[in-house]
Motif scaffolding. Structure first.
Motif, mmCIF file in Angstrom:
data_model
loop_
_atom_site.group_PDB
_atom_site.id
_atom_site.type_symbol
_atom_site.label_atom_id
_atom_site.label_comp_id
_atom_site.label_asym_id
_atom_site.label_seq_id
_atom_site.Cartn_x
_atom_site.Cartn_y
_atom_site.Cartn_z
ATOM 1 N N LEU A 62 0.840 -1.148 0.152
ATOM 2 C CA LEU A 62 -0.187 0.039 0.012
ATOM 3 C C LEU A 62 0.818 1.224 -0.001
ATOM 4 C CD1 LEU A 62 -2.860 1.198 0.277
ATOM 5 C CD2 LEU A 62 -2.488 0.981 2.763
ATOM 6 N N GLY A 63 0.625 2.153 -1.067
ATOM 7 C CA GLY A 63 1.337 3.392 -1.078
ATOM 8 C C GLY A 63 2.766 3.235 -1.687
ATOM 9 N N ASP A 64 3.336 2.008 -1.912
ATOM 10 C CA ASP A 64 4.728 1.998 -2.521
ATOM 11 C C ASP A 64 4.658 2.960 -3.856
ATOM 12 O OD1 ASP A 64 7.251 -0.029 -2.219
ATOM 13 O OD2 ASP A 64 6.597 0.077 -4.317
ATOM 14 N N GLY A 65 5.935 3.680 -3.634
ATOM 15 C CA GLY A 65 6.162 4.375 -5.078
ATOM 16 C C GLY A 65 5.529 5.754 -4.669
ATOM 17 N N ILE A 66 4.589 6.106 -3.698
ATOM 18 C CA ILE A 66 3.751 7.265 -3.725
ATOM 19 C C ILE A 66 4.861 7.992 -2.898
ATOM 20 C CG2 ILE A 66 1.777 8.319 -2.815
ATOM 21 C CD1 ILE A 66 0.290 5.901 -4.071
ATOM 22 N N THR A 67 4.965 9.209 -3.449
ATOM 23 C CA THR A 67 5.655 10.391 -2.901
ATOM 24 C C THR A 67 5.013 11.201 -2.144
ATOM 25 O OG1 THR A 67 5.641 11.936 -4.602
ATOM 26 C CG2 THR A 67 7.494 10.277 -4.666
ATOM 27 N N PHE A 68 3.741 11.431 -1.698
ATOM 28 C CA PHE A 68 2.876 12.216 -1.012
ATOM 29 C C PHE A 68 2.138 11.575 -0.098
ATOM 30 C CE2 PHE A 68 0.434 10.546 -4.622
ATOM 31 C CZ PHE A 68 -0.846 10.381 -3.762
ATOM 32 N N ASP A 69 1.713 12.178 1.007
ATOM 33 C CA ASP A 69 0.885 11.678 1.919
ATOM 34 C C ASP A 69 -0.752 11.577 1.892
ATOM 35 O OD1 ASP A 69 -0.493 11.092 4.498
ATOM 36 O OD2 ASP A 69 0.593 12.445 5.591
#
Length: 725
Positions: free
Chosen positions: A254-261
């Motif tokens: 979950l959220g891997d590779g995402i740079t924002f919160d």
């Protein structure tokens, strides 16, 4: 959704907010520079009729400054005229100003001269290099000159700007250096004058966003994948809090590779694949059901803006120095058609309205009437919901819900149970006599529905404790479509639902319907239906054609007549129209709900196509002569059933259309080439052979003869007419 020049537009972690109210927009991409400007108004009206509120559009740098210093905003490149037309059609716009766009354009939209300049002067593009930023500033300034006075603050249609594209994912810098570059571009755009309430950046695949609102994507396949085999099942058919596109490396958690919160921004999409653009080596076909099931899955997973790339296909413009499509020769991973950017989109290269258009319109109908209420319904993970797309056995489900207080003071949870048993190109297990239940986070049952079979390919969502009027809530095993206001002229509303089985839906009512009505139709009727406003009154209209309200507010029925066919325009409406439209007869009531109308005049298509073939050296060339096209047509579609690798069409010695073979009919709209005033058209067609040892992914291969396929099987002419209803 209504946004005025003085509206307060913002967002919170849940949704966009306009004047203190949550909004759930529908957005669709159309590239003005890839479509003839004389038809922009008609196509934008089709987009609005299909449920689109916001038109997103790339400003592709190479389309406007192919030669350094020679800016071109004329003809099909006229941004100002396009934005004025967006306004005229009652739509809003988000400008995607780059400077890098991708969009399967040459160099991702960068002019050749810019890349040469970076080599000659030793700087790196897509960085804060001063010379690069000087060039970007000039491009931004020239773009703003076109948009000046058309921002929402000036009572124009532009409500937002996207900076860069896939920055840090497809090129560019990562980490703080990348974030700073995005902030630099944003500050530059604001300084130049792009003062809008919404600034966005693409957020998938590790892209950096510079603090702007991240928008996400999701495609049902990956034609950019370099393999030529069947690829893994798409994760975009799984209910999950994951916002990243599983096709571009987001299956690591979950959220891997995402740079924002993710907890600070709403779940908004800008690139749900409205279709797929084929490449030379990989040519998957996205169907209407592929797109609809994926969209519903994103909806069930918490998305609060549905944005499609592309929503409208197009044709690459003619370059001054080179062709303008993405190619391997320029260092990009794919070869694309020189001209065609059809994308199998809801509205295709020549404006054809096909099944994907209708499937998306059906979901948009729901969003327009119930989306604002849906926004703050939280995603609730369901027991047993699989998180891996290669699980074809377990039933996929999700819930979105919130608490309501009924008129009697009772507190209830209200929301929707989403069920998806659809996985593109794979067979899902059938679930016989399944008791469907919606569960809350604590495991308690929120709603129970009658048992039903859930077959391979089924997808739907059911409401529980849904408001009908303001005195009752209902729970039903049917999917909501829309609400028809004041259907009886006495202030009562009709809520339309579709059933997807022969069984009559169950209906549980808490409270008093108070004269409001619940109407059940079939899914087929819902797909071919739309809400239409005529003389200020709402109707639900069903037809094999499509109703498009023009910029003057007049609803028009578009319908097709095949060659050697004569037919009448027919539609049915609920409630009954106050008066039959001019030129129509009222036939009968249909099931005591809908009234059927039939045109007095018939429409005939006597057009003929004479094809003369010439096969030489393994290649096929053909001369085509079209005659006797009806002069009252709106469009004439040339449908070519060919088998080969690629095909091209020439008129007066110039290539005017091309195609990569997929197994679909190749359709070419003739209006832009010969107008509707002429009954004749002539062209030449060339087909390149497809060899059986070609490294290529096709869903279905054609029959081979002597190790190759190179043939034209048939040509048909489909006349499109339109008439006011």
């Amino acid at each position: 959704m209504k946004i005025l020049s003085d509206s307060k537009v913002g967002f919170d972690p849940i949704s966009l907010i306009v004047d203190g109210k949550r909004v759930f927009p529908m957005m669709g991409e159309m590239h003005f520079s890839r479509y003839p400007h004389q038809y922009w108004e008609e196509e934008l009206c089709k987009m609005k009729a299909g449920g689109i509120d916001i038109v997103s559009l790339y400003v592709i740098w190479i389309h406007h400054e192919e030669i350094h210093g020679d800016f071109d905003f004329s003809g099909d490149r006229n941004i100002r005229l396009f934005l004025e037309t967006v306004k005229k059609c009652g739509l809003y716009a988000i400008l995607r100003i780059g400077p890098w766009a991708h969009g399967e354009a040459r160099n991702g939209g960068f002019p050749d001269w810019l890349l040469k300049d970076s080599v000659d002067n030793g700087y790196e593009v897509r960085t804060d290099a001063p010379r690069y930023l000087e060039h970007v500033r000039k491009f931004y300034e020239k773009t703003f000159e076109q948009a000046k006075g058309l921002l929402i603050k000036d009572d124009g249609p532009v409500i937002g700007v996207q900076i860069e594209n896939e920055y840090g994912h497809c090129g560019g810098k990562n980490g703080e250096e990348g974030e700073q570059h995005m902030r630099t571009l944003l500050a530059m755009a604001k300084e130049i004058g792009f003062e809008v309430p919404i600034y966005t950046a693409t957020g998938w695949g590790g892209a950096v966003t510079g603090g702007m609102i991240p928008v996400m994507g999701g495609y049902c396949e990956a034609p950019w994948d370099q393999r030529t085999t069947e690829i893994e099942p798409s994760g975009n058919y799984i209910f999950t809090k994951e916002r990243n596109d599983h096709n571009i490396g987001s299956d690591h958690g979950l959220g891997d590779g995402i740079t924002f919160d993710m907890n600070k921004f709403p779940f908004l999409t800008a690139e749900l694949g409205g279709g797929l653009q084929v490449t030379k080596h990989r040519r998957p076909i996205a169907t209407g059901l592929d797109t609809a099931a994926m969209t519903m899955t994103k909806l069930g997973s918490g998305a609060n803006l549905l944005g499609y790339y592309m929503y409208h296909g197009g044709t690459n413009p003619e370059g001054k120095l080179t062709t303008l499509q993405e190619t391997k020769e320029t260092g990009y991973p794919n070869d694309l058609p020189v001209l065609s950017y059809d994308f199998n989109a809801p509205l295709r290269e020549y404006g054809q309205m096909e099944d994907t258009y209708r499937q998306v319109r059906l979901l948009a109908s729901f969003i327009h009437d119930f989306g604002s209420d849906l926004c703050d319904m939280a995603y609730v993970e369901q027991p047993g919901n699989p998180l891996k797309p290669d699980n074809f056995n377990d039933l996929r489900s999700a819930v979105r819900c919130k608490e309501r207080i009924l008129p009697n003071g009772e507190k209830v949870k209200s929301g929707y149970l989403f069920v998806n048993n659809y996985q593109r190109r794979y067979t899902m297990a059938d679930h016989k006599d399944t008791a469907l239940k919606a569960y809350d986070e604590d495991g308690s049952v929120l709603a129970s529905f009658e048992s039903r079979d859930v077959a391979n390919g089924d997808f739907f969502f059911y409401p529980f404790n849904m408001w009908v009027g303001n005195k009752a809530v209902i729970t039903t095993d049917a999917t909501p479509v829309c609400c028809i206001a004041d259907f009886d002229g006495n202030g009562h509303d009709a809520y339309i639902f579709y059933k997807d089985s022969e069984k009559e839906p169950s209906l549980s009512v808490k409270g008093d319907l108070d004269g409001n009505k619940v109407v059940f139709i079939t899914r087929e009727e819902a797909v071919h239906g739309s809400k239409v406003i005529k003389n200020g009154k709402e109707y639900f209209v069903i037809s094999s054609g499509d109703v498009v309200t023009n910029a003057a507010g007049k609803p028009e029925l578009y319908f097709e007549v095949s060659d050697n066919e004569t037919k009448h325009a027919v539609f049915k409406a609920f409630p009954e129209l106050c008066d039959a439209p001019d030129g129509f007869d009222t036939l009968k009531k249909d099931d005591e709900i809908f009234t059927v109308y039939k045109s007095k005049n018939s429409y005939e298509n006597k057009a003929t196509a004479l094809l003369t073939k010439d096969e030489q050296d393994g290649e096929l060339k053909a001369a085509l002569k079209v005659t006797d096209m009806p002069l009252d047509r709106n469009e004439m579609l040339l449908s070519i059933d060919y088998e080969g690798d690629t095909a091209q069409m020439y008129h007066d010695g110039k290539m005017i259309a091309d195609s990569f073979y997929t197994g679909q009919k190749w359709e070419v709209g003739l209006k832009r080439f010969c107008g509707n005033e002429s009954g004749e058209f002539a062209c030449e067609i060339a087909v390149d052979p497809l060899k059986e040892d070609t490294k290529l992914y096709l869903q279905e291969w054609p029959a081979m003869k002597d190790g190759k396929a190179c043939r034209i099987n048939d040509v048909h002419l489909i006349a499109q007419f339109k008439t006011e209803i």
